[in-house]
Write a protein that holds these residues in place. Structure first.
Motif, PDB file in Angstrom:
ATOM      1  N   LEU A  53     -60.058   8.595 -25.152  1.00  0.00           N
ATOM      2  CA  LEU A  53     -59.513   7.656 -26.125  1.00  0.00           C
ATOM      3  C   LEU A  53     -58.031   7.924 -26.373  1.00  0.00           C
ATOM      4  CD1 LEU A  53     -62.294   7.236 -28.858  1.00  0.00           C
ATOM      5  CD2 LEU A  53     -61.287   5.441 -27.430  1.00  0.00           C
ATOM      6  N   ALA A  54     -57.690   9.199 -26.503  1.00  0.00           N
ATOM      7  CA  ALA A  54     -56.294   9.550 -26.732  1.00  0.00           C
ATOM      8  C   ALA A  54     -55.434   9.192 -25.526  1.00  0.00           C
ATOM      9  CB  ALA A  54     -56.184  11.043 -27.034  1.00  0.00           C
ATOM     10  N   MET A  55     -55.956   9.432 -24.323  1.00  0.00           N
ATOM     11  CA  MET A  55     -55.192   9.114 -23.116  1.00  0.00           C
ATOM     12  C   MET A  55     -54.960   7.621 -23.002  1.00  0.00           C
ATOM     13  SD  MET A  55     -53.663  10.493 -20.637  1.00  0.00           S
ATOM     14  CE  MET A  55     -52.879  10.008 -19.117  1.00  0.00           C
ATOM     15  N   ILE A  56     -55.987   6.830 -23.262  1.00  0.00           N
ATOM     16  CA  ILE A  56     -55.857   5.376 -23.188  1.00  0.00           C
ATOM     17  C   ILE A  56     -54.899   4.871 -24.257  1.00  0.00           C
ATOM     18  CG2 ILE A  56     -57.131   3.213 -23.459  1.00  0.00           C
ATOM     19  CD1 ILE A  56     -59.582   4.723 -22.319  1.00  0.00           C
ATOM     20  N   ALA A  57     -54.948   5.474 -25.445  1.00  0.00           N
ATOM     21  CA  ALA A  57     -54.043   5.075 -26.521  1.00  0.00           C
ATOM     22  C   ALA A  57     -52.582   5.380 -26.154  1.00  0.00           C
ATOM     23  CB  ALA A  57     -54.421   5.791 -27.812  1.00  0.00           C
ATOM     24  N   VAL A  58     -52.337   6.528 -25.519  1.00  0.00           N
ATOM     25  CA  VAL A  58     -50.977   6.883 -25.096  1.00  0.00           C
ATOM     26  C   VAL A  58     -50.471   5.905 -24.042  1.00  0.00           C
ATOM     27  CG1 VAL A  58     -49.610   8.623 -23.886  1.00  0.00           C
ATOM     28  CG2 VAL A  58     -51.185   9.310 -25.701  1.00  0.00           C
ATOM     29  N   LEU A  59     -51.314   5.574 -23.078  1.00  0.00           N
ATOM     30  CA  LEU A  59     -50.932   4.605 -22.046  1.00  0.00           C
ATOM     31  C   LEU A  59     -50.620   3.244 -22.664  1.00  0.00           C
ATOM     32  CD1 LEU A  59     -53.540   5.404 -19.222  1.00  0.00           C
ATOM     33  CD2 LEU A  59     -51.114   6.005 -19.265  1.00  0.00           C
ATOM     34  N   THR A  60     -51.452   2.856 -23.605  1.00  0.00           N
ATOM     35  CA  THR A  60     -51.237   1.562 -24.267  1.00  0.00           C
ATOM     36  C   THR A  60     -49.923   1.547 -25.027  1.00  0.00           C
ATOM     37  OG1 THR A  60     -53.619   1.203 -24.476  1.00  0.00           O
ATOM     38  CG2 THR A  60     -52.183  -0.040 -25.961  1.00  0.00           C
ATOM     39  N   GLY A  83     -59.707   1.063 -15.886  1.00  0.00           N
ATOM     40  CA  GLY A  83     -59.240   1.849 -14.746  1.00  0.00           C
ATOM     41  C   GLY A  83     -59.383   3.345 -14.970  1.00  0.00           C
ATOM     42  N   PHE A  84     -59.024   3.793 -16.168  1.00  0.00           N
ATOM     43  CA  PHE A  84     -58.993   5.230 -16.429  1.00  0.00           C
ATOM     44  C   PHE A  84     -60.391   5.834 -16.474  1.00  0.00           C
ATOM     45  CE2 PHE A  84     -58.995   8.785 -19.469  1.00  0.00           C
ATOM     46  CZ  PHE A  84     -58.149   9.649 -18.801  1.00  0.00           C
ATOM     47  N   LEU A  85     -61.360   5.125 -17.042  1.00  0.00           N
ATOM     48  CA  LEU A  85     -62.707   5.680 -17.154  1.00  0.00           C
ATOM     49  C   LEU A  85     -63.375   5.841 -15.794  1.00  0.00           C
ATOM     50  CD1 LEU A  85     -64.033   3.875 -20.359  1.00  0.00           C
ATOM     51  CD2 LEU A  85     -63.302   6.260 -20.111  1.00  0.00           C
ATOM     52  N   VAL A 198     -52.210   6.485  -8.068  1.00  0.00           N
ATOM     53  CA  VAL A 198     -52.561   5.665  -6.901  1.00  0.00           C
ATOM     54  C   VAL A 198     -53.963   5.072  -6.989  1.00  0.00           C
ATOM     55  CG1 VAL A 198     -51.013   6.997  -5.427  1.00  0.00           C
ATOM     56  CG2 VAL A 198     -53.419   7.685  -5.600  1.00  0.00           C
ATOM     57  N   SER A 199     -54.588   5.098  -8.167  1.00  0.00           N
ATOM     58  CA  SER A 199     -55.965   4.615  -8.296  1.00  0.00           C
ATOM     59  C   SER A 199     -56.086   3.308  -9.068  1.00  0.00           C
ATOM     60  CB  SER A 199     -56.827   5.700  -8.959  1.00  0.00           C
ATOM     61  OG  SER A 199     -56.854   6.870  -8.168  1.00  0.00           O
ATOM     62  N   GLY A 200     -54.978   2.622  -9.275  1.00  0.00           N
ATOM     63  CA  GLY A 200     -55.032   1.312  -9.910  1.00  0.00           C
ATOM     64  C   GLY A 200     -55.285   1.339 -11.389  1.00  0.00           C
ATOM     65  N   ILE A 201     -54.803   2.335 -12.081  1.00  0.00           N
ATOM     66  CA  ILE A 201     -54.988   2.409 -13.532  1.00  0.00           C
ATOM     67  C   ILE A 201     -53.946   1.583 -14.270  1.00  0.00           C
ATOM     68  CG2 ILE A 201     -54.987   3.964 -15.529  1.00  0.00           C
ATOM     69  CD1 ILE A 201     -56.032   6.133 -13.686  1.00  0.00           C
ATOM     70  N   PHE A 202     -52.692   1.648 -13.822  1.00  0.00           N
ATOM     71  CA  PHE A 202     -51.598   0.963 -14.505  1.00  0.00           C
ATOM     72  C   PHE A 202     -51.358  -0.439 -13.974  1.00  0.00           C
ATOM     73  CE2 PHE A 202     -50.538   5.502 -13.817  1.00  0.00           C
ATOM     74  CZ  PHE A 202     -50.790   5.949 -15.095  1.00  0.00           C
TER      75      PHE A 202
END
Length: 271
Positions: A53-60, A83-85, A198-202
């Motif tokens: 959750l924290a990682m996704i929030a930082v990316l957002t 993507g991240f999960l 390289v895994s299509g997260i962003f």
């Protein structure tokens, strides 16, 4: 003449118990892993949920300042979570299986515990944990942003099945390699460090130039992140995805991993 005594047939009473010995060993190892992995840390399973959750929030927060909207939809949280999960599930399940033998070397001295039990126990616990984490994360995102989407569960379930095969297959092969060659773990860690990029997260695969597409197509995780998003975004129809390729990348190392582990099982036990 005296008649020879008739010997009564002795039935092995313990035979039914032997049938479930492996199951009991796996369950005991799962309970042990739960206590050692999550019971000793403050918060336990709470951190397993808060970290993604924290990682996704930082990316957002970071990308919402640079972009007006994500490549799909309007929710940055949902886009990065899909993507991240997938990447996190691969990393967690793969790591659990890969380092299972090394983490349970002392237990292999017991005759009832085999290397197969350790692989299954750690892999099963990682799978169940990541399913729980993914469900909670998506529930929180849908609740916070009040998202209303028509989900297609077929590609979502296909993604989960494929990522489990991929992570378990590569993890089984790495379980042998990391135990037989200790430096392999370091080499693998360095080689897989760019997976986040390289895994299509962003981004989605279609946003990339053709030269990058031709290279990144061989990364199975970019297929899985695209397939996961196809389940959450009804307007997204990725044509580059090949589940056959992803399953092949997972099945081949699993075959050789099982073969090598069976061949050198005694070396693992007495090393």
């Amino acid at each position: 003449m005296t008649q020879a005594p008739v010997l009564e047939e002795i039935r092995p009473a313990a035979r039914p118990q032997l049938r479930y010995r492996g199951v009991r060993s796996v369950v005991a190892l799962i309970l042990r892993e739960m206590s050692t992995s999550y019971g000793r840390n403050p918060g336990g399973y709470l951190w397993a949920v808060l970290q993604p959750l924290a990682m996704i929030a930082v990316l957002t927060l970071a990308f919402s300042m640079l972009l007006r909207s994500p490549s799909l939809g309007t929710s940055f949280l949902l886009f990065y979570a899909t993507g991240f999960l997938v990447l996190r599930m691969f990393q967690e399940v793969h790591a659990a299986v890969s380092w299972a033998i090394g983490a349970n070397t002392a237990l292999l001295a017991y005759p009832r515990v085999t290397y197969v039990d350790t692989l299954i126990a750690r892999g099963a616990l990682a799978i169940l944990t990541q399913f729980m984490v993914s469900g909670i994360v998506f529930f929180v995102i849908f609740t916070i942003e009040d998202i209303r989407v028509i989900m297609n569960f077929v590609p979502i379930l296909q993604t989960f099945g494929a990522v489990l095969l991929l992570s378990a297959g590569i993890g089984t092969f790495n379980a042998y390699m990391s135990f037989s060659f200790p430096v392999y773990k370091t080499i693998w860690g360095v080689a897989t460090r760019p997976l986040m990029l390289v895994s299509g997260i962003f981004y989605i695969y279609e946003d990339l130039p053709l030269s990058a597409q031709n290279v990144l197509w061989f990364n199975p995780l970019i297929h899985l992140s695209g397939l996961m998003r196809a389940g959450f975004y009804s307007s997204y129809d990725p044509t580059y995805i090949s589940l056959t390729y992803v399953c092949f990348v997972g099945a081949v190392p699993m075959f050789f991993g099982v073969l090598l582990l069976r061949r050198y099982a005694k070396d693992i036990l007495y090393k």
